[in-house]
Design a protein around this motif. Sequence first.
Motif, PDB file in Angstrom:
ATOM      1  N   GLY A   1       9.896   6.105  -9.749  1.00 42.46           N
ATOM      2  CA  GLY A   1      11.005   5.358  -9.286  1.00 42.46           C
ATOM      3  C   GLY A   1      11.645   4.820 -10.189  1.00 42.46           C
ATOM      4  O   GLY A   1      13.011   4.759  -9.866  1.00 42.46           O
ATOM      5  N   TRP A   2      11.853   4.533 -11.112  1.00 40.93           N
ATOM      6  CA  TRP A   2      12.210   3.621 -12.235  1.00 40.93           C
ATOM      7  C   TRP A   2      12.582   5.015 -13.904  1.00 40.93           C
ATOM      8  O   TRP A   2      13.857   3.895 -13.710  1.00 40.93           O
ATOM      9  CB  TRP A   2      11.974   2.422 -12.799  1.00 40.93           C
ATOM     10  N   ILE A   3      12.271   5.115 -14.248  1.00 39.52           N
ATOM     11  CA  ILE A   3      12.391   6.236 -15.439  1.00 39.52           C
ATOM     12  C   ILE A   3      12.724   7.891 -15.075  1.00 39.52           C
ATOM     13  O   ILE A   3      13.286   8.155 -15.821  1.00 39.52           O
ATOM     14  CB  ILE A   3      11.280   5.779 -16.146  1.00 39.52           C
ATOM     15  N   CYS A   4      12.256   7.736 -13.991  1.00 41.85           N
ATOM     16  CA  CYS A   4      11.990   9.541 -14.211  1.00 41.85           C
ATOM     17  C   CYS A   4      13.242  10.548 -14.069  1.00 41.85           C
ATOM     18  O   CYS A   4      14.231   9.902 -13.162  1.00 41.85           O
ATOM     19  CB  CYS A   4      11.152  10.130 -12.892  1.00 41.85           C
ATOM     20  N   PRO A   5      14.033  11.025 -14.495  1.00 43.15           N
ATOM     21  CA  PRO A   5      15.074  11.780 -15.131  1.00 43.15           C
ATOM     22  C   PRO A   5      15.532  11.918 -12.974  1.00 43.15           C
ATOM     23  O   PRO A   5      16.327  11.752 -13.091  1.00 43.15           O
ATOM     24  CB  PRO A   5      15.027  12.824 -15.736  1.00 43.15           C
ATOM     25  N   GLN A   6      14.399  12.722 -13.048  1.00 47.09           N
ATOM     26  CA  GLN A   6      14.424  13.545 -11.220  1.00 47.09           C
ATOM     27  C   GLN A   6      15.062  12.344 -10.241  1.00 47.09           C
ATOM     28  O   GLN A   6      16.079  12.718  -9.621  1.00 47.09           O
ATOM     29  CB  GLN A   6      13.321  14.725 -11.669  1.00 47.09           C
ATOM     30  N   THR A   7      14.143  11.470 -10.829  1.00 44.49           N
ATOM     31  CA  THR A   7      14.610  10.683  -9.458  1.00 44.49           C
ATOM     32  C   THR A   7      15.746   9.887  -9.888  1.00 44.49           C
ATOM     33  O   THR A   7      17.019   9.516  -9.032  1.00 44.49           O
ATOM     34  CB  THR A   7      14.187   9.236  -9.570  1.00 44.49           C
ATOM     35  N   ILE A   8      16.190   9.945 -11.426  1.00 48.57           N
ATOM     36  CA  ILE A   8      17.463   8.891 -11.872  1.00 48.57           C
ATOM     37  C   ILE A   8      18.879   9.403 -11.317  1.00 48.57           C
ATOM     38  O   ILE A   8      19.973   9.324 -10.592  1.00 48.57           O
ATOM     39  CB  ILE A   8      17.680   8.321 -13.179  1.00 48.57           C
ATOM     40  N   PHE A   9      18.813  11.258 -11.485  1.00 56.16           N
ATOM     41  CA  PHE A   9      20.159  12.099 -11.201  1.00 56.16           C
ATOM     42  C   PHE A   9      20.015  12.001  -9.332  1.00 56.16           C
ATOM     43  O   PHE A   9      21.009  11.596  -9.126  1.00 56.16           O
ATOM     44  CB  PHE A   9      19.551  13.332 -11.962  1.00 56.16           C
ATOM     45  N   MET A  10      18.831  12.121  -9.350  1.00 58.28           N
ATOM     46  CA  MET A  10      18.589  12.606  -7.218  1.00 58.28           C
ATOM     47  C   MET A  10      19.298  11.473  -6.708  1.00 58.28           C
ATOM     48  O   MET A  10      20.091  11.657  -6.488  1.00 58.28           O
ATOM     49  CB  MET A  10      17.387  12.883  -7.255  1.00 58.28           C
ATOM     50  N   GLU A  11      18.905  10.496  -7.210  1.00 61.35           N
ATOM     51  CA  GLU A  11      18.877   8.937  -6.614  1.00 61.35           C
ATOM     52  C   GLU A  11      20.318   8.496  -6.333  1.00 61.35           C
ATOM     53  O   GLU A  11      21.073   7.539  -6.057  1.00 61.35           O
ATOM     54  CB  GLU A  11      18.349   7.897  -6.249  1.00 61.35           C
ATOM     55  N   MET A  12      20.343   8.534  -7.777  1.00 61.39           N
ATOM     56  CA  MET A  12      21.900   7.894  -8.745  1.00 61.39           C
ATOM     57  C   MET A  12      23.315   8.123  -8.766  1.00 61.39           C
ATOM     58  O   MET A  12      23.897   7.441  -9.250  1.00 61.39           O
ATOM     59  CB  MET A  12      21.868   6.618 -10.065  1.00 61.39           C
TER      60      MET A  12
ATOM     61  N   THR B   1      10.713   1.726  -4.364  1.00 62.93           N
ATOM     62  CA  THR B   1      11.080   0.481  -4.530  1.00 62.93           C
ATOM     63  C   THR B   1      12.062   0.163  -2.855  1.00 62.93           C
ATOM     64  O   THR B   1      12.319  -0.624  -2.335  1.00 62.93           O
ATOM     65  CB  THR B   1      11.624  -0.854  -5.191  1.00 62.93           C
ATOM     66  N   ALA B   2      12.806   1.551  -2.116  1.00 65.04           N
ATOM     67  CA  ALA B   2      13.579   1.127  -1.168  1.00 65.04           C
ATOM     68  C   ALA B   2      12.996   0.617   0.038  1.00 65.04           C
ATOM     69  O   ALA B   2      13.829  -0.138   0.652  1.00 65.04           O
ATOM     70  CB  ALA B   2      14.146   2.363  -0.681  1.00 65.04           C
ATOM     71  N   CYS B   3      11.897   0.753   0.215  1.00 57.05           N
ATOM     72  CA  CYS B   3      11.407   0.732   1.520  1.00 57.05           C
ATOM     73  C   CYS B   3      10.619  -1.473   1.659  1.00 57.05           C
ATOM     74  O   CYS B   3      10.698  -1.739   2.841  1.00 57.05           O
ATOM     75  CB  CYS B   3       9.742   0.867   2.250  1.00 57.05           C
ATOM     76  N   ILE B   4      10.844  -1.629   0.269  1.00 57.30           N
ATOM     77  CA  ILE B   4      11.002  -3.726  -0.086  1.00 57.30           C
ATOM     78  C   ILE B   4      12.122  -4.057   0.521  1.00 57.30           C
ATOM     79  O   ILE B   4      11.870  -5.116   1.237  1.00 57.30           O
ATOM     80  CB  ILE B   4      10.147  -3.956  -1.376  1.00 57.30           C
TER      81      ILE B   4
ATOM     82  N   GLU C   1       8.361 -14.492   6.716  1.00 57.80           N
ATOM     83  CA  GLU C   1       8.491 -14.385   5.217  1.00 57.80           C
ATOM     84  C   GLU C   1       8.335 -12.928   4.803  1.00 57.80           C
ATOM     85  O   GLU C   1       7.386 -11.839   4.998  1.00 57.80           O
ATOM     86  CB  GLU C   1       6.424 -14.831   5.110  1.00 57.80           C
ATOM     87  N   LYS C   2       9.437 -12.690   3.847  1.00 55.48           N
ATOM     88  CA  LYS C   2       9.325 -11.426   3.206  1.00 55.48           C
ATOM     89  C   LYS C   2       7.885 -11.087   2.422  1.00 55.48           C
ATOM     90  O   LYS C   2       7.354 -11.616   2.270  1.00 55.48           O
ATOM     91  CB  LYS C   2      10.448 -11.847   2.233  1.00 55.48           C
ATOM     92  N   GLY C   3       7.918 -10.187   2.269  1.00 57.98           N
ATOM     93  CA  GLY C   3       7.256  -9.468   1.294  1.00 57.98           C
ATOM     94  C   GLY C   3       5.715  -8.489   2.240  1.00 57.98           C
ATOM     95  O   GLY C   3       4.622  -8.163   1.606  1.00 57.98           O
ATOM     96  N   LEU C   4       6.288  -8.042   3.599  1.00 58.29           N
ATOM     97  CA  LEU C   4       5.987  -7.759   4.188  1.00 58.29           C
ATOM     98  C   LEU C   4       4.897  -6.037   3.649  1.00 58.29           C
ATOM     99  O   LEU C   4       3.815  -5.301   3.381  1.00 58.29           O
ATOM    100  CB  LEU C   4       6.117  -7.099   5.218  1.00 58.29           C
ATOM    101  N   ILE C   5       6.161  -5.542   2.583  1.00 60.26           N
ATOM    102  CA  ILE C   5       6.320  -4.800   1.749  1.00 60.26           C
ATOM    103  C   ILE C   5       6.501  -4.736   0.482  1.00 60.26           C
ATOM    104  O   ILE C   5       7.951  -6.025   0.020  1.00 60.26           O
ATOM    105  CB  ILE C   5       6.994  -3.462   2.426  1.00 60.26           C
ATOM    106  N   ARG C   6       5.908  -4.853  -0.650  1.00 59.53           N
ATOM    107  CA  ARG C   6       5.487  -5.058  -1.646  1.00 59.53           C
ATOM    108  C   ARG C   6       4.701  -4.641  -2.883  1.00 59.53           C
ATOM    109  O   ARG C   6       3.831  -3.565  -2.565  1.00 59.53           O
ATOM    110  CB  ARG C   6       5.555  -6.917  -1.937  1.00 59.53           C
ATOM    111  N   TYR C   7       5.032  -4.724  -4.396  1.00 61.61           N
ATOM    112  CA  TYR C   7       3.944  -4.887  -5.037  1.00 61.61           C
ATOM    113  C   TYR C   7       2.536  -5.481  -4.328  1.00 61.61           C
ATOM    114  O   TYR C   7       2.902  -6.333  -4.770  1.00 61.61           O
ATOM    115  CB  TYR C   7       4.501  -5.542  -7.099  1.00 61.61           C
ATOM    116  N   ALA C   8       2.283  -5.190  -5.152  1.00 61.00           N
ATOM    117  CA  ALA C   8       0.278  -5.358  -4.666  1.00 61.00           C
ATOM    118  C   ALA C   8      -0.779  -4.111  -4.453  1.00 61.00           C
ATOM    119  O   ALA C   8      -0.477  -2.818  -4.224  1.00 61.00           O
ATOM    120  CB  ALA C   8       0.065  -6.010  -3.028  1.00 61.00           C
ATOM    121  N   SER C   9      -2.036  -4.652  -4.704  1.00 61.71           N
ATOM    122  CA  SER C   9      -3.153  -4.113  -4.882  1.00 61.71           C
ATOM    123  C   SER C   9      -3.841  -4.186  -3.373  1.00 61.71           C
ATOM    124  O   SER C   9      -3.944  -4.854  -3.061  1.00 61.71           O
ATOM    125  CB  SER C   9      -4.339  -4.194  -6.072  1.00 61.71           C
ATOM    126  N   GLU C  10      -4.450  -2.867  -3.239  1.00 61.40           N
ATOM    127  CA  GLU C  10      -5.778  -2.902  -1.743  1.00 61.40           C
ATOM    128  C   GLU C  10      -6.322  -4.107  -1.921  1.00 61.40           C
ATOM    129  O   GLU C  10      -6.428  -4.544  -1.073  1.00 61.40           O
ATOM    130  CB  GLU C  10      -5.836  -1.205  -1.825  1.00 61.40           C
TER     131      GLU C  10
END
Length: 471
Positions: free
Chosen positions: A111-122, A298-301, A314-323
């Motif tokens: 989501g953050w570094i891959c060239p495929q995602t960066i070119f496609m989304e940005m 992180t678009a859904c976050i 409260e925010k954070g219903l979708i967030r960075y977290a482990s199961e």
Amino acid sequence: MKKEDKEIFRDSIGTIDDSGKRNFIFPKKPKGKFYKYRTLVSWALLAFMFAAPFIKINGNQFLLFNVIERKFHIFGFPFWPQDFHLLVISLLVSVVFIILFTVVFGRIFCGWICPQTIFMEMIFRKIEYLIDGDRTKQIKLNKQSWNAEKIRKRILKGIVFFLISFIIANVFFAYIIGSDVLIEHITDGPLNHIGTLVKLLVFTAVFYFVFAWFREQVCIIVCPYGRLQGVLLDNKSINVAYDFVRGEGEKGRKPVRKGENREASGFGDCVECMQCVQVCPTGIDIRNGTQLECINCTACIDACDEIMDTVGFEKGLIRYASEDNIEKKEKFKFNGRLIAYSTLLTILIGVFITMLFLRNDVEATILRLPGQIFQTTETTVKNVYTFKLINKTTKNIEDIEIKLNSHKGEITMIGGLSKVEKQGLKEGTLFIEIDKKDLNSSNEKLKVGVYSKGKLIESTTTNFAGPIKIN
């Protein structure tokens, strides 16, 4: 499949419809805190990617991967095929690092570094929003008949996409054949280098196909990293995750009503707004749990946080977290698996750095000429050899001499040898002649030194064949 079964959980990927045909995704334009951070990271990485092949350090291209001519530059350091062991170690370091990173942080790389995602989304997706509009307008445009508006927008988007693909192909080529060669071919005129032009157009067509049509299918179908996450992830890995404990409550989820006491009603905080689904670039519902298609963008976050803020939750219903963090409220711990990966990574990095510093700037290889037998006189034995000298430095090596260090004898080079050009290769033939009385066996090991201006710069060994010695 029965309708009730489909309502329990999806049975196919979001990019395939019920008939098995391609279902094009029209994600809503994301916005929010994480999207701003991703944009900044993306622009920095794009600037680095476009600049790297044109940056020079000591005359060396910063990054070069010329497989055809077997020339490689990593951060300005030249590497040769003889440094293959360093390449292997560096690849092992990369693999272990990716494994460790994935075990801890999930598919955040995608989501953050891959060239495929960066070119496609940005780049391509932003242009699409600019030309076709946001999600609703794109869906409407896709369904409407081929009128003047649709034709105009499709042609404009196609031209822009092709031009950007062509620019990307040129930069990609600069990494392969070298920026100097690419610039030379451009200034000379494309028609004078038809081979380069054809290859550029082929790569342009590939990039255009990927970003104009194939898109998220690269992440879902082609990329092996998405498959690896199923093996590498566990309940302690940190992912973009939906807090199902909070979101589902006791009775599940439903739209919110004004003035409703959500906690007393027994329903979860998820208000069924579907914004997390609409912004997803791979068309998944994050509420179904960790999925192959999720690239942790992180678009859904951002979308969920905006809705939670709007309805007063409260925010954070979708967030960075482990199961385990969601279900058991456990904090992240550095367990035995992570310690093992970290230890292995540290060892590999240490080995790589050590080998890098021990690497010789000059490499010499001297081998007996295959199929040739030794020649003898009354007092001496002579063998013919081929030699190869590789200069890995950015300076010419001059006044070169090759001498025997282990035996008394003479070395005669055919044609002589004055210098080896910077980052150059010199090959030739030489004779080594040694007195019979100085040979102890029929297959003697010799130590040979390479000198420049009287200074030893490299040493190597070779075998010297002679007659069987009878005592």
